[in-house]
Design an enzyme around this catalytic site. Sequence first.
Site, mmCIF file in Angstrom:
data_model
loop_
_atom_site.group_PDB
_atom_site.id
_atom_site.type_symbol
_atom_site.label_atom_id
_atom_site.label_comp_id
_atom_site.label_asym_id
_atom_site.label_seq_id
_atom_site.Cartn_x
_atom_site.Cartn_y
_atom_site.Cartn_z
ATOM 1 C CE1 TYR A 53 0.551 4.249 21.768
ATOM 2 C CE2 TYR A 53 2.359 4.410 22.877
ATOM 3 C CZ TYR A 53 1.596 4.083 21.894
ATOM 4 O OH TYR A 53 2.816 3.573 20.831
ATOM 5 C CG HIS A 106 -0.778 -2.795 14.891
ATOM 6 N ND1 HIS A 106 0.022 -2.203 13.606
ATOM 7 C CD2 HIS A 106 0.106 -4.356 14.566
ATOM 8 C CE1 HIS A 106 0.488 -2.677 12.927
ATOM 9 N NE2 HIS A 106 0.791 -4.084 13.413
ATOM 10 C CB CYS A 114 0.115 -6.239 34.214
ATOM 11 S SG CYS A 114 1.684 -6.703 35.440
ATOM 12 C CD GLU A 200 -0.863 9.091 -2.309
ATOM 13 O OE1 GLU A 200 0.056 9.033 -1.386
ATOM 14 O OE2 GLU A 200 -1.572 9.998 -2.000
ATOM 15 C CB ALA A 216 -11.269 5.686 3.560
HETATM 16 P P1 OAD Z 1 0.136 5.000 7.591
HETATM 17 O O1 OAD Z 1 0.274 7.090 7.752
HETATM 18 O O2 OAD Z 1 1.800 4.906 7.513
HETATM 19 O O3 OAD Z 1 -0.317 5.345 6.231
HETATM 20 C C1 OAD Z 1 -1.903 5.582 5.774
HETATM 21 C C2 OAD Z 1 -2.230 5.393 4.403
HETATM 22 O O4 OAD Z 1 -3.306 6.685 4.266
HETATM 23 C C3 OAD Z 1 -1.887 5.942 3.994
HETATM 24 O O5 OAD Z 1 -1.042 5.513 2.848
HETATM 25 C C4 OAD Z 1 -2.301 7.687 3.216
HETATM 26 O O6 OAD Z 1 -2.367 8.082 1.998
HETATM 27 C C5 OAD Z 1 -4.022 6.376 3.063
HETATM 28 N N1 OAD Z 1 -5.054 7.652 3.610
HETATM 29 C C6 OAD Z 1 -4.817 8.748 4.164
HETATM 30 N N2 OAD Z 1 -5.997 9.775 4.312
HETATM 31 C C7 OAD Z 1 -6.845 9.021 3.486
HETATM 32 C C8 OAD Z 1 -7.895 8.970 3.571
HETATM 33 N N3 OAD Z 1 -8.764 9.367 4.090
HETATM 34 N N4 OAD Z 1 -8.498 7.626 2.678
HETATM 35 C C9 OAD Z 1 -7.786 7.056 1.937
HETATM 36 N N5 OAD Z 1 -6.305 6.710 2.827
HETATM 37 C C10 OAD Z 1 -5.754 7.527 3.225
HETATM 38 O O7 OAD Z 1 -1.131 4.307 8.363
HETATM 39 P P2 OAD Z 1 -0.882 3.143 8.203
HETATM 40 O O8 OAD Z 1 -0.377 2.158 7.093
HETATM 41 O O9 OAD Z 1 -2.147 2.493 9.421
HETATM 42 O O10 OAD Z 1 1.834 1.040 14.018
HETATM 43 O O11 OAD Z 1 0.741 2.206 9.841
HETATM 44 C C11 OAD Z 1 0.363 0.589 9.787
HETATM 45 C C12 OAD Z 1 1.168 0.710 11.451
HETATM 46 O O12 OAD Z 1 2.369 1.814 11.526
HETATM 47 C C13 OAD Z 1 0.407 1.520 12.590
HETATM 48 O O13 OAD Z 1 -0.504 0.524 13.123
HETATM 49 C C14 OAD Z 1 1.649 1.829 13.356
HETATM 50 C C15 OAD Z 1 2.136 2.919 12.848
HETATM 51 O O14 OAD Z 1 3.560 3.093 13.231
HETATM 52 C C16 OAD Z 1 2.226 0.651 15.291
HETATM 53 O O15 OAD Z 1 1.867 2.308 15.647
HETATM 54 C C17 OAD Z 1 2.529 -0.171 15.689
#
Ligand code: OAD
Length: 233
Positions: A53, A106, A114, A200, A216
């Site tokens: 982190y 999250h 703590c 996608e 995005a």
């Molecule tokens: P993911 O990595 O699972 O998904 C990211 C999504 O963003 C994918 O569907 C990609 O296709 C899309 N993506 C990538 N680049 C992009 C761009 N430039 N524009 C638009 N879309 C794009 O990430 P999250 O869904 O955020 O949790 O993951 C959810 C949670 O899983 C996170 O908060 C984290 C992780 O484990 C914890 O750490 C508790």
Amino acid sequence: MERIVILTGAGVSAESGLGTFRDTDGLWTRYDLEEVATPEGFTRNPGLVHEFYNARRANTLAATPNAAHVALARLERDWPGEVVLVTQNVDDLHERAGSTALIHMHGVLTGALCAACGHRWPAPRAMNMSDLCPSCDRAATRPDIVWFGEMPYQMDRIYDVVARADLFVSIGTSGEVYPAAGLVEEARMAGAETVEINLEPTRRPGLFDEVIAGQASRAVPAWVERMIASKGG
Ligand code: OAD
């Protein structure tokens, strides 16, 4: 259509140089999430978890909001109704772009927590396992991040805003992690329209009324422009 709830994920910050989790070369292809993102991993090796982190905090400090963050802040400012942003991201790029109605479900890299007494304070740039809690003086400092197996923050408030939404928009998230991934169904049950903006389409056909495929930084400003124009802004 007055009340908008937007769920964002790592895809929103990808073009700011912060990695996603599940794409090719995503964080979870390079790190074992059991080791760095679970309470058990932290108990086994707190030094490793702090290192993980600390590196992500340093990357976030060096990053800047992109056009998608900026457009979402503009939507909050210029939309005549309510806009609430629910983010799974632990970076602070939404707030640095100007969003204020923001729920970090999250947790945040800018926070320390703590594990012994629950006190919260601003995280230093680098945290380590010998840091003492300013409230109880114990060395039980952890990042204020929700790990797998822990309950995300402010779920009651999130379910409440989703239940009142007229429009639910999911941006840059794979929909792999619950309860965030289930919010679209909650919104549909409450009668909201649903939109997905992602590189996608991610989910089963029909879950979103509209799917906008694209990066995005381009797709979000275009969608915000369209929304504001529809209100004569
Ligand atoms: P993911 O990595 O699972 O998904 C990211 C999504 O963003 C994918 O569907 C990609 O296709 C899309 N993506 C990538 N680049 C992009 C761009 N430039 N524009 C638009 N879309 C794009 O990430 P999250 O869904 O955020 O949790 O993951 C959810 C949670 O899983 C996170 O908060 C984290 C992780 O484990 C914890 O750490 C508790």
